[in-house]
Motif scaffolding. Structure first.
Motif, mmCIF file in Angstrom:
data_model
loop_
_atom_site.group_PDB
_atom_site.id
_atom_site.type_symbol
_atom_site.label_atom_id
_atom_site.label_comp_id
_atom_site.label_asym_id
_atom_site.label_seq_id
_atom_site.Cartn_x
_atom_site.Cartn_y
_atom_site.Cartn_z
ATOM 1 N N TYR A 99 -10.660 12.439 -28.750
ATOM 2 C CA TYR A 99 -11.294 12.049 -27.495
ATOM 3 C C TYR A 99 -12.471 11.119 -27.750
ATOM 4 N N TYR A 100 -12.756 10.299 -26.749
ATOM 5 C CA TYR A 100 -14.010 9.557 -26.714
ATOM 6 C C TYR A 100 -15.022 10.415 -25.967
ATOM 7 N N LYS B 186 -7.606 8.709 -24.712
ATOM 8 C CA LYS B 186 -7.411 7.306 -25.068
ATOM 9 C C LYS B 186 -6.915 6.471 -23.895
ATOM 10 N N ALA C 285 -16.588 5.857 -22.617
ATOM 11 C CA ALA C 285 -15.392 6.032 -23.443
ATOM 12 C C ALA C 285 -14.748 4.683 -23.756
ATOM 13 N N VAL D 104 -16.486 2.741 -26.518
ATOM 14 C CA VAL D 104 -16.096 3.183 -27.861
ATOM 15 C C VAL D 104 -14.729 2.611 -28.229
ATOM 16 N N LYS D 105 -13.799 2.708 -27.299
ATOM 17 C CA LYS D 105 -12.446 2.182 -27.520
ATOM 18 C C LYS D 105 -12.490 0.696 -27.878
ATOM 19 N N THR E 192 -14.281 0.157 -31.391
ATOM 20 C CA THR E 192 -13.588 0.692 -32.582
ATOM 21 C C THR E 192 -12.208 0.107 -32.788
#
Length: 320
Positions: free
Chosen positions: A5-6, A23, A311, A314-315, A318
């Motif tokens: 998870y984020y 995701k 979230a 972060v996705k 990264t």
């Protein structure tokens, strides 16, 4: 393969919203904690960490289940250093990113809360994941996020996308919290609409007068309700808001040529009256070609936009 998870975190002046997000942008679990503003907010990072650890334990999640955290905070944020200037919390050059990264030992990214909300709304909300979008949040103040080529504009020291502080009446009009006069926020926020409603109730023949006499105040919701009922004065207040916001959005649209403009925040509950009023003003100020390519819509994610945007941040970072 274990679930990952984020971690989306949205720090506000009253509460901190926290969520484990999948995701695909779905919230697996969310909760809130109180924002501890004592001692100039020094305890907030540790409060967040402790709360997340407790929830992870109760949900049988481990460190490997988290891919990183995306954090939104009110105020100005240096994206590279993650330092925050947030007057309503008590932070000045507060190293939020550094403190949270040290605690969690995970990739950590920090942005202005309105910018994060724009990312969230674009990812799985009303934006439809378009590459070019403008998001406006009409609440106590006016927040905004400008997405270009899929990335939100933050700027060199965190003032990118501060739509509420675009000047609409140079050197005149109400004084803004920033210290200047004529900012959009002094016309288009819920605070501003309430102020205009009270002023009108005191001096004009309007149904807002009875609202004021009964309640001792006039809220933005009251103004929109009376406008929908045909009150001329209330409609004039809505028209003023729409004119100033439409002008700002038109100028932004000439700069970024967005496919979508999304309006959220508490006042978005006014729905079509607000949306159509702003859209009409916008079309009157911008190029026909720009307006023809741009769709207006009301935000869909509500208070979840910030954690979902965290979230997505972060996705985005990264998966480079």
């Amino acid at each position: 393969m274990e679930d990952t998870y984020y971690l989306g975190i949205d720090i506000g002046g009253t509460t901190v919203k926290i969520a484990f997000v999948t995701k695909t942008g779905e919230i697996f679990y969310k909760w809130e904690i109180k924002t501890d503003k004592s001692d100039d907010g020094i305890n907030i990072p540790k409060d967040i960490f402790d709360s997340v650890q407790d929830k992870m334990q109760s949900l049988s999640l481990g460190h490997n289940n988290l891919m990183g955290l995306g954090v939104g905070a009110p105020g100005f944020i240096d994206e590279q250093s993650g330092e925050v200037e947030a007057v309503n919390i008590g932070w000045t050059n507060f190293p939020l990113k550094e403190k949270l990264a040290d605690l969690f030992q995970l990739p950590t990214y920090v942005l202005n809360d309105a910018n994060l909300a724009a990312l969230g709304e674009n990812w799985v909300g009303a934006g439809g994941n378009v590459p070019h979008l403008i998001a406006v949040t009409l609440g106590t103040g006016v927040g905004g996020g400008v997405v270009v080529n899929g990335h939100v504009i933050n700027g060199v020291n965190g003032t990118g996308g501060e739509i509420g502080h675009i000047t609409v009446t140079p050197n005149e009009g109400p004084r803004c919290n920033c210290g200047r006069q004529g900012c959009l926020e002094t016309y288009a926020s819920a605070t501003a609409v309430s102020r205009l409603g009270v002023e009108a109730a005191k001096r004009e023949q309007t149904s807002l007068k009875s609202v004021y006499e009964k309640k001792g105040t006039v809220t933005a919701k009251d103004v929109f309700q009376q406008a929908k009922r045909g009150d001329v004065v209330a409609n004039n207040i809505v028209s003023l808001l729409a004119d100033k916001l439409g002008l700002v959005l038109a100028n932004l649209a000439i700069t970024t040529n967005p496919e979508k403009i999304v309006i959220g925040g508490g006042m978005a509950q006014a729905g079509e009256l607000l949306l159509l009023s702003v859209k009409n003003a916008f079309e009157g100020y911008t190029l026909k070609r720009t307006a023809a390519a741009c769709e207006f819509s009301i935000a869909k994610l509500g208070n979840d936009a910030g954690v979902i945007g965290g979230a997505y941040l972060v996705k985005q970072q990264t998966e480079k």
